[in-house]
Design an enzyme around this catalytic site. Sequence first.
Site, PDB file in Angstrom:
ATOM      1  N   THR A  63       0.815  -1.223   0.000  1.00 27.41           N
ATOM      2  CA  THR A  63       0.000   0.000   0.000  1.00 27.41           C
ATOM      3  C   THR A  63       0.842   1.263   0.000  1.00 27.41           C
ATOM      4  O   THR A  63       0.532   2.236  -0.695  1.00 27.41           O
ATOM      5  CB  THR A  63      -0.937  -0.008   1.221  1.00 27.41           C
ATOM      6  N   ARG A  64       1.940   1.249   0.756  1.00 27.84           N
ATOM      7  CA  ARG A  64       2.749   2.466   0.883  1.00 27.84           C
ATOM      8  C   ARG A  64       3.520   2.815  -0.387  1.00 27.84           C
ATOM      9  O   ARG A  64       4.033   3.929  -0.525  1.00 27.84           O
ATOM     10  CB  ARG A  64       3.705   2.330   2.073  1.00 27.84           C
ATOM     11  N   MET A  65       3.585   1.874  -1.341  1.00 29.22           N
ATOM     12  CA  MET A  65       4.212   2.190  -2.622  1.00 29.22           C
ATOM     13  C   MET A  65       3.311   3.091  -3.464  1.00 29.22           C
ATOM     14  O   MET A  65       3.769   3.773  -4.378  1.00 29.22           O
ATOM     15  CB  MET A  65       4.526   0.913  -3.405  1.00 29.22           C
TER      16      MET A  65
END
Length: 293
Positions: free
Chosen positions: A14-16
């Site tokens: 998700t943080r990408m």
Amino acid sequence: MKTSAIILAAGKGTRMKSALPKVLHKVCGKAMVQIIIDNIAAAEIGKSYIVIGHGAEKVKEVLGEEHSYAVQEPQLGTGHCVMQAIPVIPEDTDGVLVVCGDTPLLKAETLASLKENFVKTGAACTILTAVMPNPTGYGRIIRNEKGNIVAIVEEKDATAEQKKITEVNTGTYFFDYKLLKEALNNITNDNAQGEYYLTDTLAYLNQKDHVIAGIVSNDADETMGVNDRINLAKADRLLRLRKNEQLMADSVTLIDPCCTYIEPDVQVGRDTVIYPNCHLRGKTVIGENCVLD
């Protein structure tokens, strides 16, 4: 001893903030998960079994049909992820490496050492650990007087004294395959997240008085997981510098290693001189006594 590897590559990352599955983001020109597959092969661990989920078809398209895959859907934790690989692994397997698909800095030598320790000690599991100057956020390694690991205490559960421990869990393990299966059959998802945690298998094995061993990585940076674009850039820089240092040790002159971009599969002959801002990609081969500027 017959060994193999399970690569956990099902997460979305998700943080990408990307439509591309996290494990397919490139470090030094190669998908992270491919780097791990290559290093497992170099460590002579055996066949890799890749657990996919988010963007599964894209991952298979990039890696090819020659690999064995398992699918984790829905995604219910690391323990659940490993469970999905069990049906595709041969029953006569003795030991299995479990490694995350977002750890491209792990060296083949380190994976080979992990396997060697597992075989030598006869442990139920050997854990790769690292010593972090700032261990905040990591599970702390608790050892007994014999040096064996008796617990991994997560940050939120650690006492003030335990939080001072700088040896941490990296999430890379070498398991006795039969004991891993037994442990997976005895863990539950009775927690706030409703997930199956792989670390719960270690607690089970300890309760059964099995030995949990651990080796410390010589380089904490190599255990870094890539969770966002900042980590991605750092991993790219470190892997590139590692390649440049290898070339220089093998008698190639780099005028400015920090500004020279050479991918892992490139070959360069001795006494070649490479000037800054050169980019060498893919399977490029440069002969001896060349000058690139």
